[in-house]
Design a protein around this motif. Structure first.
Motif, short mmCIF file in Angstrom:
data_model
loop_
_atom_site.label_atom_id
_atom_site.label_comp_id
_atom_site.label_asym_id
_atom_site.label_seq_id
_atom_site.Cartn_x
_atom_site.Cartn_y
_atom_site.Cartn_z
N THR A 1 -37.04 18.76 17.02
CA THR A 1 -36.61 18.41 18.37
C THR A 1 -35.86 19.61 18.94
OG1 THR A 1 -36.52 16.01 18.08
CG2 THR A 1 -34.92 16.97 19.59
N MET A 2 -36.16 19.94 20.18
CA MET A 2 -35.61 21.14 20.77
C MET A 2 -34.68 20.80 21.93
SD MET A 2 -36.94 23.39 18.86
CE MET A 2 -36.38 24.85 19.73
N GLY A 3 -33.66 21.61 22.08
CA GLY A 3 -32.72 21.36 23.17
C GLY A 3 -32.26 22.64 23.81
N TRP A 4 -31.75 22.50 25.02
CA TRP A 4 -31.08 23.59 25.72
C TRP A 4 -29.65 23.16 25.99
CZ3 TRP A 4 -32.84 28.43 26.62
CH2 TRP A 4 -34.22 28.65 26.51
N PHE A 5 -28.74 24.06 25.71
CA PHE A 5 -27.33 23.87 25.98
C PHE A 5 -26.86 25.02 26.86
CE2 PHE A 5 -25.73 20.59 22.97
CZ PHE A 5 -26.92 20.33 22.30
N ARG A 6 -25.68 24.89 27.44
CA ARG A 6 -25.10 25.99 28.19
C ARG A 6 -23.59 26.02 27.98
NH1 ARG A 6 -26.27 23.78 34.36
NH2 ARG A 6 -24.80 22.02 34.33
N ARG A 7 -23.04 27.21 28.14
CA ARG A 7 -21.61 27.38 27.96
C ARG A 7 -21.06 28.30 29.02
NH1 ARG A 7 -18.63 31.19 25.57
NH2 ARG A 7 -20.48 32.22 24.72
N THR A 8 -19.99 27.83 29.65
CA THR A 8 -19.27 28.67 30.61
C THR A 8 -17.97 29.14 29.94
OG1 THR A 8 -18.26 26.68 31.53
CG2 THR A 8 -20.22 27.53 32.63
N PRO A 9 -17.39 30.23 30.41
CA PRO A 9 -16.17 30.76 29.77
C PRO A 9 -15.08 29.71 29.65
CG PRO A 9 -17.04 32.35 31.32
CD PRO A 9 -17.86 31.10 31.51
N LYS B 1 -27.77 26.14 41.40
CA LYS B 1 -26.48 26.11 42.07
C LYS B 1 -25.53 27.08 41.35
CE LYS B 1 -27.07 21.14 42.92
NZ LYS B 1 -26.48 19.80 42.70
N PRO B 2 -24.52 27.57 42.04
CA PRO B 2 -23.55 28.45 41.37
C PRO B 2 -22.94 27.81 40.13
CG PRO B 2 -23.27 28.58 43.74
CD PRO B 2 -24.27 27.48 43.49
N GLU B 3 -22.77 26.52 40.12
CA GLU B 3 -22.19 25.86 38.95
C GLU B 3 -23.14 25.80 37.76
OE1 GLU B 3 -22.33 24.68 42.09
OE2 GLU B 3 -22.67 22.49 42.12
N ASP B 4 -24.38 26.23 37.94
CA ASP B 4 -25.30 26.34 36.81
C ASP B 4 -25.11 27.65 36.07
OD1 ASP B 4 -27.82 24.88 38.90
OD2 ASP B 4 -26.70 23.88 37.29
N THR B 5 -24.28 28.54 36.60
CA THR B 5 -24.02 29.81 35.94
C THR B 5 -23.42 29.58 34.56
OG1 THR B 5 -23.69 31.01 38.02
CG2 THR B 5 -22.63 31.92 36.05
N ALA B 6 -24.05 30.16 33.55
CA ALA B 6 -23.62 29.96 32.17
C ALA B 6 -24.49 30.79 31.25
CB ALA B 6 -23.74 28.48 31.79
N VAL B 7 -24.11 30.84 29.99
CA VAL B 7 -24.99 31.33 28.95
C VAL B 7 -25.77 30.13 28.44
CG1 VAL B 7 -25.19 32.45 26.71
CG2 VAL B 7 -23.41 33.19 28.32
N TYR B 8 -27.08 30.24 28.43
CA TYR B 8 -27.95 29.14 28.01
C TYR B 8 -28.46 29.42 26.60
CZ TYR B 8 -27.89 27.04 32.62
OH TYR B 8 -27.49 26.41 33.78
N TRP C 1 -29.63 27.80 16.24
CA TRP C 1 -29.29 28.23 17.60
C TRP C 1 -29.80 29.63 17.85
CZ3 TRP C 1 -26.63 25.06 21.00
CH2 TRP C 1 -26.10 23.88 20.45
N GLY C 2 -30.16 29.87 19.11
CA GLY C 2 -30.46 31.23 19.52
C GLY C 2 -29.19 31.95 19.93
N GLN C 3 -29.35 33.20 20.33
CA GLN C 3 -28.20 34.02 20.71
C GLN C 3 -27.72 33.77 22.13
OE1 GLN C 3 -26.47 36.20 18.57
NE2 GLN C 3 -27.67 34.94 17.17
N GLY C 4 -28.57 33.17 22.94
CA GLY C 4 -28.18 32.84 24.30
C GLY C 4 -28.71 33.84 25.31
N THR C 5 -28.87 33.37 26.52
CA THR C 5 -29.30 34.24 27.62
C THR C 5 -28.48 33.87 28.86
OG1 THR C 5 -31.23 35.01 28.89
CG2 THR C 5 -31.19 32.67 28.33
N GLN C 6 -28.03 34.90 29.56
CA GLN C 6 -27.13 34.69 30.69
C GLN C 6 -27.91 34.30 31.95
OE1 GLN C 6 -23.55 35.03 30.95
NE2 GLN C 6 -23.95 34.11 32.97
N VAL C 7 -27.44 33.27 32.60
CA VAL C 7 -27.96 32.87 33.91
C VAL C 7 -26.81 32.93 34.89
CG1 VAL C 7 -28.89 30.95 35.28
CG2 VAL C 7 -29.79 31.41 32.98
N THR C 8 -27.00 33.69 35.96
CA THR C 8 -25.97 33.81 36.99
C THR C 8 -26.57 33.43 38.33
OG1 THR C 8 -24.91 35.61 35.77
CG2 THR C 8 -24.30 35.34 38.09
N VAL C 9 -25.94 32.47 38.99
CA VAL C 9 -26.41 32.00 40.29
C VAL C 9 -25.36 32.37 41.33
CG1 VAL C 9 -27.23 30.03 41.62
CG2 VAL C 9 -27.55 30.08 39.13
#
Length: 124
Positions: free
Chosen positions: A33-41, A87-94, A114-122
């Motif tokens: 089962t696969m998932g996506w998570f995100r983290r903001t500072p 949206k700007p509030e979607d900004t995070a490392v995914y 887990w992967g290493q993450g990829t930055q998304v900036t809106v």
């Protein structure tokens, strides 16, 4: 051992779209089962979306429903996250994550890989 590698992050204006991709290797993809998570500072990683291996059912965090779509390709061993109307509030490392559970858990602890993450900036 499972390895996960994300790609597709970047900078986009509000209202735009991005597509994240995660390549799974090392073990049988169709049993995860696969998932996506995100983290903001300063915050914990939060669940965004998941897709199970048993029947392909998908689950989304409330704030992304109707905007994000998770999908998997069992031939290519990839899981994608199509993000629209960003949206700007979607900004995070995914982060891409893999769980051996048959249903989608939202708890971080249920995902073993887990992967290493990829930055998304809106931008606004």
């Amino acid at each position: 051992q499972v390895q996960l590698e994300e790609s597709g992050g970047g900078l986009v204006q509000a209202g735009g779209s991005l597509r994240l991709s995660c390549v799974h290797s090392g073990r049988t993809f169709t049993r995860y089962t696969m998932g996506w998570f995100r983290r903001t500072p300063g915050q914990e990683r939060e669940f965004v979306a998941g897709i199970n291996w048993s029947n392909g059912a998908t689950y989304y965090e409330d704030s992304v429903k109707g905007r994000f779509t998770i999908s998997r390709d069992n031939i290519k061993s990839t899981v994608d996250l199509q993000m629209n109307k960003l949206k700007p509030e979607d900004t995070a490392v995914y982060y891409c994550a893999a769980s051996s559970l048959a249903t989608v858990p939202s708890a971080r602890s249920s995902f073993a890989y887990w992967g290493q993450g990829t930055q998304v900036t809106v931008s606004a």
